[in-house]
Design an enzyme around this catalytic site. Structure first.
Site, PDB file in Angstrom:
ATOM      1  N   SER A  28      -8.109  39.336   1.281  1.00 56.50           N
ATOM      2  CA  SER A  28      -7.870  40.270   2.383  1.00 56.50           C
ATOM      3  C   SER A  28      -9.159  40.760   3.051  1.00 56.50           C
ATOM      4  O   SER A  28      -9.214  40.823   4.283  1.00 56.50           O
ATOM      5  CB  SER A  28      -7.029  41.456   1.903  1.00 56.50           C
ATOM      6  OG  SER A  28      -5.746  40.990   1.549  1.00 56.50           O
ATOM      7  N   THR A  42      -1.358  45.808  -2.935  1.00 50.15           N
ATOM      8  CA  THR A  42      -0.836  44.595  -3.555  1.00 50.15           C
ATOM      9  C   THR A  42      -0.431  44.868  -4.999  1.00 50.15           C
ATOM     10  O   THR A  42      -0.437  46.022  -5.446  1.00 50.15           O
ATOM     11  CB  THR A  42      -1.846  43.425  -3.373  1.00 50.15           C
ATOM     12  OG1 THR A  42      -1.228  42.227  -3.795  1.00 50.15           O
ATOM     13  CG2 THR A  42      -3.127  43.651  -4.145  1.00 50.15           C
ATOM     14  N   LYS A 100       2.994  48.195  -5.048  1.00 46.15           N
ATOM     15  CA  LYS A 100       3.788  48.283  -3.813  1.00 46.15           C
ATOM     16  C   LYS A 100       4.922  49.307  -3.901  1.00 46.15           C
ATOM     17  O   LYS A 100       5.265  49.935  -2.909  1.00 46.15           O
ATOM     18  CB  LYS A 100       4.357  46.910  -3.436  1.00 46.15           C
ATOM     19  CG  LYS A 100       3.277  45.965  -2.930  1.00 46.15           C
ATOM     20  CD  LYS A 100       3.839  44.624  -2.505  1.00 46.15           C
ATOM     21  CE  LYS A 100       2.699  43.663  -2.219  1.00 46.15           C
ATOM     22  NZ  LYS A 100       3.154  42.354  -1.783  1.00 46.15           N
ATOM     23  N   GLU A 104      11.404  50.772   9.191  1.00 44.34           N
ATOM     24  CA  GLU A 104      12.719  50.335   8.730  1.00 44.34           C
ATOM     25  C   GLU A 104      12.592  49.196   7.705  1.00 44.34           C
ATOM     26  O   GLU A 104      13.282  49.175   6.689  1.00 44.34           O
ATOM     27  CB  GLU A 104      13.559  49.886   9.923  1.00 44.34           C
ATOM     28  CG  GLU A 104      15.023  49.801   9.549  1.00 44.34           C
ATOM     29  CD  GLU A 104      15.868  49.147  10.614  1.00 44.34           C
ATOM     30  OE1 GLU A 104      15.379  48.917  11.729  1.00 44.34           O
ATOM     31  OE2 GLU A 104      17.033  48.831  10.303  1.00 44.34           O
ATOM     32  N   GLY A 130      13.622  33.836  -7.978  1.00 46.35           N
ATOM     33  CA  GLY A 130      12.904  35.063  -8.348  1.00 46.35           C
ATOM     34  C   GLY A 130      13.622  36.288  -7.823  1.00 46.35           C
ATOM     35  O   GLY A 130      14.339  36.220  -6.816  1.00 46.35           O
ATOM     36  N   ALA A 131      13.461  37.396  -8.546  1.00 49.11           N
ATOM     37  CA  ALA A 131      14.145  38.635  -8.148  1.00 49.11           C
ATOM     38  C   ALA A 131      13.244  39.844  -8.376  1.00 49.11           C
ATOM     39  O   ALA A 131      13.721  40.948  -8.598  1.00 49.11           O
ATOM     40  CB  ALA A 131      15.451  38.770  -8.933  1.00 49.11           C
ATOM     41  N   ARG A 179      15.621  33.780 -13.454  1.00 47.58           N
ATOM     42  CA  ARG A 179      15.673  33.507 -14.899  1.00 47.58           C
ATOM     43  C   ARG A 179      16.553  34.550 -15.596  1.00 47.58           C
ATOM     44  O   ARG A 179      17.400  34.222 -16.412  1.00 47.58           O
ATOM     45  CB  ARG A 179      14.231  33.526 -15.445  1.00 47.58           C
ATOM     46  CG  ARG A 179      14.100  33.220 -16.895  1.00 47.58           C
ATOM     47  CD  ARG A 179      12.639  33.167 -17.282  1.00 47.58           C
ATOM     48  NE  ARG A 179      11.940  34.430 -17.023  1.00 47.58           N
ATOM     49  CZ  ARG A 179      10.649  34.629 -17.215  1.00 47.58           C
ATOM     50  NH1 ARG A 179       9.889  33.651 -17.688  1.00 47.58           N
ATOM     51  NH2 ARG A 179      10.094  35.789 -16.956  1.00 47.58           N
TER      52      ARG A 179
END
Ligand code: ATR
Length: 270
Positions: free
Chosen positions: A16, A61, A65, A77, A127-128, A151
């Site tokens: 970054s 990051t 977050k 929003e 992924g979740a 998973r």
């Protein structure tokens, strides 16, 4: 001079600062941008003193977050929907605005590399975790259908409950993926960090499948090497998304949109 920083842990390899330095050169907007290695329990303290000392904005990051979401006084929003913030901006009234530019960064990059997302597209999200959550709403807003596989299956189910009011979204188990077909598979697991890939059947990939990995590294990521070996039509890593999400943070802070493609090219050649 306007001051900015990215807060994370680890942060040593963050690109970054370099990206924002290049945006600064490209747009002629002077700024100072550094990487802040934040001890895990010090995020709130460090971010408050950063803004008290005159900073104008911050990127956030892993793993902060969600904490950034909680400390923001106001939310855009898209940050509200993602329940995660990757960009903070100090407003004129002294309040902190939280935004999330990850999703729009991904959509921008998928379009840039020529993968079409249309309402008929079938998209599989692997992924979740936090990374997955940030990109669900922008994908659903394009009208396509999204399947989440994780998973730990109940985390995928939780995301479906959270976002089902926004569009066509369902969940499935890794073990049930072998007989399904998708136009685009997005890997939002953190498996690549450990050199691993999600344990899914190679049968879901054929020469019509486009595969996008949110993870990136200098060489092909483990997921993309695997997808390529199965004959995927198109593979792309998350470097373009990283530059694009940074560009939308830059737009929020400075009111000017940098040219993303030219910065990707410069950094690829470095
Ligand atoms: P992030 O912010 O990067 O999303 P996270 O919230 O810790 O980090 O989520 C990590 C995601 O990667 C989860 O979906 C995790 O699956 P589980 O919920 O089952 O833990 C997934 N993940 C990590 N390593 C994985 C692996 N080797 N195979 C498959 N999924 C993996």
């Amino acid at each position: 001079m306007k001051y900015f920083a990215v807060f994370g842990n680890p942060i040593k390899h963050s690109k970054s600062p370099r990206i924002h330095q290049l945006f600064s050169q490209q747009t002629g907007i002077p700024l100072h941008y550094e990487a802040n290695l934040t001890p895990v329990n010090y995020f709130q303290k460090n971010i408050k003193s950063f803004f008290i000392n005159g900073a104008m904005g911050a990127n956030i990051t892993t793993p902060f977050k969600e904490q950034a979401y909680n400390i923001a006084d106001q939310l855009t929003e898209r940050a509200l929907l993602a329940k995660a913030v990757n960009t903070l901006k100090l407003l004129d009234n002294g309040k902190l605005l939280g935004d999330n530019t990850d999703g729009i960064g991904l959509i921008n990059d998928i379009k840039r590399i020529g993968i079409a997302i249309v309402p008929e597209s079938k998209i599989l999200l692997l992924g979740a975790g936090g990374a997955a959550r940030g990109i669900i709403q922008p994908i659903l807003s394009l009208g396509c259908s999204l399947t989440i596989a994780n998973r730990t299956y109940n985390r995928a189910q939780e995301l479906v409950s959270m976002f089902s009011y926004l569009g066509k979204i369902s969940s499935t188990h890794f073990s049930l993926l072998s007989d399904k077909k998708f136009d685009i598979i997005i890997n939002a697991t953190s498996s690549g960090i450990n050199g691993e890939i999600p344990n899914i059947s190679p049968k879901i990939i054929d020469n019509n499948t486009a595969c996008y990995d949110l993870f990136y590294q200098k060489t092909l990521t483990p997921f993309l090497s695997w997808a390529q070996a199965q004959g995927a039509r198109h593979i792309a890593d998350g470097f373009g998304m990283l530059v694009a999400q940074a560009a939308y943070s830059f737009l929020l802070w400075h009111g000017v949109m940098p040219n993303i493609s030219s910065i990707i090219k410069i950094m690829h050649d470095e």
